[in-house]
Design an enzyme around this catalytic site. Structure first.
Site, PDB file in Angstrom:
ATOM      1  N   TYR A 107      -5.660  11.618   1.386  1.00  0.00           N
ATOM      2  CA  TYR A 107      -5.947  10.189   1.601  1.00  0.00           C
ATOM      3  C   TYR A 107      -6.504   9.476   0.374  1.00  0.00           C
ATOM      4  CZ  TYR A 107      -5.390  11.045   6.654  1.00  0.00           C
ATOM      5  OH  TYR A 107      -4.910  11.370   7.896  1.00  0.00           O
TER       6      TYR A 107
ATOM      7  N   ASN B 186       0.851  -1.189   0.000  1.00  0.00           N
ATOM      8  CA  ASN B 186       0.000   0.000   0.000  1.00  0.00           C
ATOM      9  C   ASN B 186       0.887   1.240   0.000  1.00  0.00           C
ATOM     10  OD1 ASN B 186       0.625  -0.921   2.646  1.00  0.00           O
ATOM     11  ND2 ASN B 186      -0.996   0.319   3.546  1.00  0.00           N
TER      12      ASN B 186
ATOM     13  N   CYS C  44     -10.573  -3.310  -4.809  1.00  0.00           N
ATOM     14  CA  CYS C  44      -9.593  -4.316  -5.233  1.00  0.00           C
ATOM     15  C   CYS C  44     -10.310  -5.567  -5.740  1.00  0.00           C
ATOM     16  CB  CYS C  44      -8.649  -4.675  -4.086  1.00  0.00           C
ATOM     17  SG  CYS C  44      -7.422  -3.384  -3.770  1.00  0.00           S
TER      18      CYS C  44
ATOM     19  N   GLU D  90      -2.839  -4.674  -3.342  1.00  0.00           N
ATOM     20  CA  GLU D  90      -3.301  -5.602  -4.384  1.00  0.00           C
ATOM     21  C   GLU D  90      -3.323  -4.934  -5.748  1.00  0.00           C
ATOM     22  OE1 GLU D  90      -4.698  -4.784  -1.428  1.00  0.00           O
ATOM     23  OE2 GLU D  90      -6.386  -6.135  -1.033  1.00  0.00           O
TER      24      GLU D  90
ATOM     25  N   CYS E  49      -4.041   0.653  -2.730  1.00  0.00           N
ATOM     26  CA  CYS E  49      -3.906  -0.619  -2.027  1.00  0.00           C
ATOM     27  C   CYS E  49      -2.806  -1.487  -2.631  1.00  0.00           C
ATOM     28  CB  CYS E  49      -5.200  -1.413  -2.112  1.00  0.00           C
ATOM     29  SG  CYS E  49      -6.643  -0.636  -1.389  1.00  0.00           S
TER      30      CYS E  49
ATOM     31  N   ASN F 221      -1.042   8.573   0.864  1.00  0.00           N
ATOM     32  CA  ASN F 221      -0.779   9.949   0.483  1.00  0.00           C
ATOM     33  C   ASN F 221      -1.437  10.869   1.506  1.00  0.00           C
ATOM     34  OD1 ASN F 221      -1.324  12.565  -1.207  1.00  0.00           O
ATOM     35  ND2 ASN F 221       0.166  11.373  -2.356  1.00  0.00           N
TER      36      ASN F 221
ATOM     37  N   CYS G 198     -10.314  -4.919  -0.134  1.00  0.00           N
ATOM     38  CA  CYS G 198     -11.421  -3.960  -0.146  1.00  0.00           C
ATOM     39  C   CYS G 198     -12.261  -4.156  -1.405  1.00  0.00           C
ATOM     40  CB  CYS G 198     -10.889  -2.520  -0.068  1.00  0.00           C
ATOM     41  SG  CYS G 198     -10.268  -1.866  -1.625  1.00  0.00           S
TER      42      CYS G 198
HETATM   43 ZN    ZN Z   1      -8.016  -2.460  -1.828  1.00  0.00          ZN
END
Ligand code: ZN
Length: 143
Positions: A55, A49, A96, A62, A60, A52, A93
């Site tokens: 945000y 991950n 992803c 993945e 992520c 920044n 998430c």
């Molecule tokens: Zn994710």
């Protein structure tokens, strides 16, 4: 066609994901995540991950792994490992899951904590009834 997920293969992917996790840039969440994405030819792309200060610009692990692979010309994926710390088994998430589903809905995802406990589920199990290119077919006829 996915090869059998042997314990050797699982451990190799988990080791790569743990390595990637060490490179996470997570000064805001303090929640480093590592991913390792295996291609059909056996290559492994790592991702961590990358946060920044704005945000929403964070990414992520993945998707970092998958975008790296696709941008290098690889889009046939056979397994993904995901590692986080803590007692809980991690879970990708929703974004992803959607991105993984585009390329490899049947791919097994190995979700592990740093203690080595893991669970495996396919992308389709994690995101049933995913939105896909099929959902876009015929749209031109209706306008
Ligand atoms: Zn994710």
């Amino acid at each position: 066609m996915a090869m059998l997920l042997t314990e050797d293969r699982i451990q190799r992917l988990l080791a790569a994901a743990r390595e990637a996790r060490e490179r996470a840039y997570a000064p805001y969440s303090h929640f480093p995540v590592g991913a390792a994405l295996e291609t059909a030819c056996g290559r492994i792309f790592r991702g961590c991950n990358i946060e920044n200060a704005a945000y929403g610009a964070s990414m992520c692990a993945e998707r970092v792994a998958l975008f790296k692979a696709v941008s290098e010309g690889f889009s046939d994926f056979t397994a993904l490992a995901l590692v986080t710390a803590g007692p809980k088994i991690p879970s990708p998430c929703g974004e992803c899951r959607q991105v993984l589903s585009e390329f490899a809905p049947q791919m097994p995802v190995i979700m592990a904590n740093t203690a080595g406990e893991y669970q495996i589920g396919t992308v389709a199990q994690l995101l049933p009834a995913a939105f896909s290119g099929e959902n876009l077919k015929g749209l031109g006829d209706q306008t």
